[in-house]
Design an enzyme around this catalytic site. Structure first.
Site, PDB file in Angstrom:
ATOM      1  N   GLY A  72       0.599  -1.350   0.217  1.00 15.27           N
ATOM      2  CA  GLY A  72       0.077  -0.020  -0.065  1.00 15.27           C
ATOM      3  C   GLY A  72       0.876   1.248   0.046  1.00 15.27           C
ATOM      4  O   GLY A  72       0.317   2.502   0.562  1.00 15.27           O
TER       5      GLY A  72
ATOM      6  N   ASN B  22       1.807   2.880  -2.672  1.00 13.71           N
ATOM      7  CA  ASN B  22       1.112   3.794  -3.404  1.00 13.71           C
ATOM      8  C   ASN B  22      -0.183   4.516  -2.931  1.00 13.71           C
ATOM      9  O   ASN B  22      -0.473   5.606  -3.242  1.00 13.71           O
ATOM     10  CB  ASN B  22       0.839   3.352  -4.737  1.00 13.71           C
TER      11      ASN B  22
ATOM     12  N   LYS C 182      -5.580  -8.778  -8.551  1.00  9.54           N
ATOM     13  CA  LYS C 182      -6.580  -9.514  -9.208  1.00  9.54           C
ATOM     14  C   LYS C 182      -7.058  -9.071 -10.338  1.00  9.54           C
ATOM     15  O   LYS C 182      -6.915  -7.622 -10.461  1.00  9.54           O
ATOM     16  CB  LYS C 182      -7.874  -9.605  -7.995  1.00  9.54           C
ATOM     17  N   ILE C 183      -7.852  -9.745 -11.274  1.00  8.51           N
ATOM     18  CA  ILE C 183      -8.151  -9.079 -12.444  1.00  8.51           C
ATOM     19  C   ILE C 183      -9.662  -8.248 -12.114  1.00  8.51           C
ATOM     20  O   ILE C 183     -10.473  -9.144 -11.207  1.00  8.51           O
ATOM     21  CB  ILE C 183      -8.665 -10.246 -13.284  1.00  8.51           C
TER      22      ILE C 183
ATOM     23  N   HIS D 214       1.501   0.215 -13.257  1.00  9.84           N
ATOM     24  CA  HIS D 214       2.285  -0.790 -13.502  1.00  9.84           C
ATOM     25  C   HIS D 214       3.680  -0.467 -13.508  1.00  9.84           C
ATOM     26  O   HIS D 214       4.251   0.512 -14.152  1.00  9.84           O
ATOM     27  CB  HIS D 214       1.649  -1.452 -14.971  1.00  9.84           C
TER      28      HIS D 214
END
Ligand code: GAR
Length: 187
Positions: free
Chosen positions: A14, A16, A89-90, A107
């Site tokens: 966490g 970010n 997760k997607i 990313h």
């Protein structure tokens, strides 16, 4: 200025999230973190929800329909913008379609290079000269979607996975807030 009520999705440290919470305290920063969603119970980032008194929801994978629970929470807190920050997760199509162009992700590579997991290993294995991070809109594919901001640095011969991670994440703390400012400046 009315700040956009934003939900940050996390799975791990966490860092970010913490950076966005601190930035969002600026009057002129366009978002307010109103909800945090974690994919698991052990995410260290949940401590920031507690520390900064932000409501949070933990996705229970055993739950029959976790998406409905997520959507219910997003509705409850009037969320109109979503930041993925290390969410591993997607995001289901159901959520992506409901929040079209309103979900962004960070990313740790120069997309479209090195999507998915183990980014730093892949970067080193491929003998890249440079790397960095990318903030992009989320669509139905993994680490895809229109790019908002990329930040680049050159790799040294003595860099390893740890140093790359440190340098990349330091860059992320600049890139994510900048991308958010850019989005709302243009709206
Ligand atoms: C960040 O470096 C982010 O780029 C990466 O996970 C890390 C989370 O760190 N995300 C991905 O790899 C997504 N594909 P944090 O929990 O300390 O913010």
């Amino acid at each position: 200025m009315v700040k956009k009520k934003t939900c940050v999705f996390i799975s791990g440290q966490g860092s970010n999230l913490k950076n966005l919470i601190l930035r969002s305290r600026d009057k002129s920063f366009p978002i307010k973190i109103s909800l945090i969603i974690s994919s698991n119970n052990n995410a260290k980032g949940i401590n920031y929800a507690k520390k900064f008194n932000i409501p949070y929801h933990i996705v229970n994978a055993k739950h029959r329909n976790p998406d409905n629970k997520i959507l219910k929470n997003l509705k409850k807190f009037n969320i109109s913008f979503i930041c993925l920050a290390g969410y591993m997760k997607i995001i289901s199509n159901k959520i992506v379609n409901k929040f079209e162009k309103k979900i962004i992700n960070i990313h740790p590579s120069l997309l479209p290079k090195f999507k998915g997991l183990n980014t730093y290993t892949k970067v080193l294995k491929n003998c890249e000269k440079k790397t960095g991070c990318t903030v992009h809109y989320v669509n139905n594919k993994l680490d895809d979607g229109d790019i908002i901001i990329k930040k680049i640095f050159y790799i040294n011969s003595n860099d390893n996975e740890n140093t790359l991670k440190k340098k990349t994440q330091t860059m992320e703390y600049k890139a994510y807030p900048e991308a958010i400012i850019k989005i709302f400046r243009n709206r």
